[in-house]
Design an enzyme around this catalytic site. Structure first.
Site, PDB file in Angstrom:
ATOM      1  N   ARG A   1       4.270   1.178  -1.338  1.00  0.00           N
ATOM      2  CA  ARG A   1       5.598   1.174  -2.277  1.00  0.00           C
ATOM      3  C   ARG A   1       5.389   0.287  -3.430  1.00  0.00           C
ATOM      4  O   ARG A   1       4.548  -0.842  -3.147  1.00  0.00           O
ATOM      5  CB  ARG A   1       6.723   0.490  -1.272  1.00  0.00           C
ATOM      6  CG  ARG A   1       6.673  -1.015  -1.066  1.00  0.00           C
ATOM      7  CD  ARG A   1       8.106  -1.193  -0.351  1.00  0.00           C
ATOM      8  NE  ARG A   1       8.091  -0.690   1.232  1.00  0.00           N
ATOM      9  CZ  ARG A   1       8.884   0.254   1.292  1.00  0.00           C
ATOM     10  NH1 ARG A   1       9.556   0.712   0.376  1.00  0.00           N
ATOM     11  NH2 ARG A   1       8.765   0.942   2.540  1.00  0.00           N
TER      12      ARG A   1
ATOM     13  N   CYS B   1       0.786  -1.156   0.092  1.00  0.00           N
ATOM     14  CA  CYS B   1       0.341   0.002  -0.074  1.00  0.00           C
ATOM     15  C   CYS B   1       0.720   1.333  -0.115  1.00  0.00           C
ATOM     16  O   CYS B   1       0.192   2.330  -0.245  1.00  0.00           O
ATOM     17  CB  CYS B   1      -0.903   0.093   0.979  1.00  0.00           C
ATOM     18  SG  CYS B   1      -0.020  -0.065   2.694  1.00  0.00           S
TER      19      CYS B   1
ATOM     20  N   GLU C   1       6.496  -1.983  11.842  1.00  0.00           N
ATOM     21  CA  GLU C   1       5.292  -2.845  11.572  1.00  0.00           C
ATOM     22  C   GLU C   1       5.725  -4.127  10.886  1.00  0.00           C
ATOM     23  O   GLU C   1       6.897  -4.114  10.141  1.00  0.00           O
ATOM     24  CB  GLU C   1       4.316  -2.048  10.585  1.00  0.00           C
ATOM     25  CG  GLU C   1       4.958  -1.537   9.430  1.00  0.00           C
ATOM     26  CD  GLU C   1       4.518  -2.684   8.291  1.00  0.00           C
ATOM     27  OE1 GLU C   1       3.836  -3.587   8.520  1.00  0.00           O
ATOM     28  OE2 GLU C   1       5.229  -2.426   6.952  1.00  0.00           O
TER      29      GLU C   1
ATOM     30  N   GLN D   1       4.818  -9.822   3.433  1.00  0.00           N
ATOM     31  CA  GLN D   1       4.670  -9.321   2.181  1.00  0.00           C
ATOM     32  C   GLN D   1       5.964  -9.459   1.178  1.00  0.00           C
ATOM     33  O   GLN D   1       5.702  -9.837   0.224  1.00  0.00           O
ATOM     34  CB  GLN D   1       4.311  -7.631   2.095  1.00  0.00           C
ATOM     35  CG  GLN D   1       3.085  -7.353   2.683  1.00  0.00           C
ATOM     36  CD  GLN D   1       3.066  -5.789   2.963  1.00  0.00           C
ATOM     37  OE1 GLN D   1       3.776  -5.195   3.465  1.00  0.00           O
ATOM     38  NE2 GLN D   1       1.719  -5.147   2.776  1.00  0.00           N
TER      39      GLN D   1
END
Length: 425
Positions: A52, A50, A114, A120
């Site tokens: 990069r 969201c 985070e 991811q």
């Protein structure tokens, strides 16, 4: 082959620019394959989140690789290269390694520390392996990055607050306790939102998605009620908190839908989609609090002490990874040198056999052992020393000197690392 990163993130561009280059899973796959098939590139991987869009590649030439990657990125996203160029960053070799490690530990995230980024990166690695755009070099880099990310979170408190873009956004719209929440979307971000809401004491959670079966699967796993996307306007009238995180291109939640649902009551709206799901005009509606990704940039995560320690870990691991690479680059030279020496010994023994055919077996064996011992002694010190120095910054230079001194054919050195079929791993 050298590592190259070409990317754009919340650090280099505003959210409205990031929206233009946002990629769904299919587009990320298309980008990875196109980059992999370009002449200067051997391997490729795409990190699309969201905040990069980054292309990792192994290239044989820096400028050619960079030109090809940026041109393909412009073509796939539809953003003219001139518009894209001012927001792109490029990292090469050790800089590329350090950047990925910083991403893995959360130092480069919107919410520092985070941990969602680790999942991811795992997905990027899995997709690259499935699509055969990732081979030996990028696999080694991403596997090491995942280990660095885990180490940072084990040895420091960088993620002790447990914050993510979703949790920070939910705090910004008033928290979760007692809220009647509607989630639009059923992907990884929606899953995280649903779990956070359930853990945070939400009164109810409803999940809507274009693919109804995915909404059902999410609520079966985490809890809540699944509805079809067409039911969003009615469900919104019963909710006091909306979280929207679809992968759609274009507005999903219109100003009219928010206005009809809000009435005179407070309504928190968290839009963590890229491109944005919610019409920005909704922020002007009385009682509506609209929080987007742009509002969350720079939100604090770990403590300064933890951040400093994580930076130290990144530096240490970058050095270790580079030392391993340098040592590996020296090994083919050593193998090629030994192979050349063995070939020379065989040639000289064959010549001796022709000139002295009457040597008995014992004499022939003693001569052979003597020649091997002499060659081994001559090569021992240079080969041991170049291995010892292989991990140092000058290691490849020492190996190059060895190739020059012994007149090694570069093709013979390259053959050591080239598998059958001729294509480098």
């Amino acid at each position: 082959m050298s590592y190259l990163v070409v990317g754009i993130s919340h650090r280099s561009a505003a959210i409205d620019v990031l929206e233009r280059v946002a990629l769904d899973a299919d587009a990320a796959t298309k980008l990875g394959l196109a980059v992999r098939n370009s002449p200067a590139v051997a391997e490729s991987a795409v990190v699309a989140t969201c905040n990069r869009t980054e292309v990792y590649a192994t290239v044989d030439r820096f400028h050619a690789g960079m030109d090809e990657v940026t041109a393909i990125l412009s073509d796939i996203t539809g953003v003219p290269l001139l518009d894209l160029a001012e927001h792109l960053y490029v990292h090469f070799e050790e800089g590329a390694v350090a950047h990925l490690f910083q991403v893995a530990v959360g130092l480069d995230s919107m919410i520092v520390g985070e941990s969602q980024i680790l999942g991811q990166l795992k997905e990027t690695l899995r997709a690259g392996q499935d699509n055969e755009t990732i081979a030996t070099d990028l696999n080694a880099l991403f596997q090491h990055a995942l280990r660095v990310g885990k180490r940072a979170r084990t040895e420091t408190g960088i993620d002790s607050a447990g914050r993510s873009v979703v949790s920070a956004g939910l705090e910004a719209v008033g928290g979760t306790e007692g809220r009647r929440a509607l989630i639009v979307g059923a992907g990884s971000m929606a899953s995280l939102a649903a779990q956070t809401l359930m853990n945070g004491g939400a009164r109810s959670v409803t999940v809507a998605n274009r693919n109804y079966d995915r909404a059902v699967a999410l609520t079966d796993r985490i809890g809540g009620t699944a509805i079809k996307l067409a039911g969003v306007p009615d469900a919104l009238k019963e909710a006091d908190l909306l979280v929207s995180c679809t992968g759609a291109r274009g507005v999903v939640i219109t100003e009219e839908m928010i206005r009809d649902a809000a009435g005179d009551r407070p309504l928190g709206v968290l839009d963590v989609a890229l491109p944005r799901d919610v019409a920005p005009e909704a922020a002007r509606i009385p009682g509506v609090t609209l929080i987007t990704l742009a509002d969350l940039v720079g939100t604090a995560g770990g403590s300064e002490a933890d951040i400093d320690e994580v930076r130290r870990i990144v530096g240490e691991e970058t050095g270790a990874f580079e030392a391993t690479r340098r040592a590996a680059s020296v090994a083919p030279t050593v193998v090629a040198l030994r192979a050349m020496a063995s070939s020379l010994v065989d040639q000289e023994l064959a010549r001796l056999e022709r000139r002295l055919p009457d040597l008995d077996e014992h004499e022939r064996h003693e001569v052979e052992r003597t020649i091997h011992r002499v060659v081994d002694k001559v090569l021992h010190n240079p080969t041991v020393r170049v291995k010892e120095l292989g991990g140092d910054p000058g290691g490849p230079t020492y190996a190059d000197a060895l190739r020059q001194l012994f007149a090694l054919d570069q093709a013979a050195v390259d053959a050591v690392t080239t598998p059958k079929g001729g294509e480098q791993a």
